[in-house]
Design a protein around this motif. Structure first.
Motif, PDB file in Angstrom:
ATOM      1  N   ALA A   1       0.833  -1.204   0.000  1.00 25.10           N
ATOM      2  CA  ALA A   1       0.000   0.000   0.000  1.00 25.10           C
ATOM      3  C   ALA A   1       0.869   1.256   0.000  1.00 25.10           C
ATOM      4  O   ALA A   1       0.552   2.242  -0.670  1.00 25.10           O
ATOM      5  CB  ALA A   1      -0.934  -0.005   1.201  1.00 25.10           C
ATOM      6  N   GLY A   2       1.974   1.227   0.738  1.00 24.77           N
ATOM      7  CA  GLY A   2       2.879   2.377   0.758  1.00 24.77           C
ATOM      8  C   GLY A   2       3.529   2.618  -0.590  1.00 24.77           C
ATOM      9  O   GLY A   2       3.648   3.762  -1.045  1.00 24.77           O
TER      10      GLY A   2
ATOM     11  N   GLY B   1       3.602   5.727  -5.593  1.00 27.66           N
ATOM     12  CA  GLY B   1       3.505   5.725  -7.043  1.00 27.66           C
ATOM     13  C   GLY B   1       2.404   6.634  -7.543  1.00 27.66           C
ATOM     14  O   GLY B   1       2.531   7.282  -8.581  1.00 27.66           O
ATOM     15  N   ALA B   2       1.306   6.717  -6.793  1.00 28.65           N
ATOM     16  CA  ALA B   2       0.189   7.558  -7.206  1.00 28.65           C
ATOM     17  C   ALA B   2       0.434   9.027  -6.874  1.00 28.65           C
ATOM     18  O   ALA B   2       0.040   9.917  -7.622  1.00 28.65           O
ATOM     19  CB  ALA B   2      -1.093   7.078  -6.533  1.00 28.65           C
TER      20      ALA B   2
END
Length: 60
Positions: free
Chosen positions: A31-32, A37-38
């Protein structure tokens, strides 16, 4: 004793807790990475100050 117990099946509570902690850690790590990345962090910007030598602007 059963064959599964002798083979080291995951019925032991300590092994199940360990595997759960490892799984949660991997999910949080993924998730990190997806979050970075987003929404990548922006690097700090600073103006470039270059001192030019004065001899180029003097007339001879």
């Amino acid at each position: 004793m059963t064959v599964a117990r002798e083979a080291g099946a995951t019925n032991d509570p300590m092994i199940r807790i360990f595997l759960a902690v490892v799984l949660v850690g991997l999910v949080l790590l993924g998730a990190g990475v997806a979050y970075l990345g987003a929404f990548p962090p922006t690097p700090p910007t600073q103006p470039v100050e270059k001192v030019l030598p004065n001899d180029k602007f003097q007339g001879h």
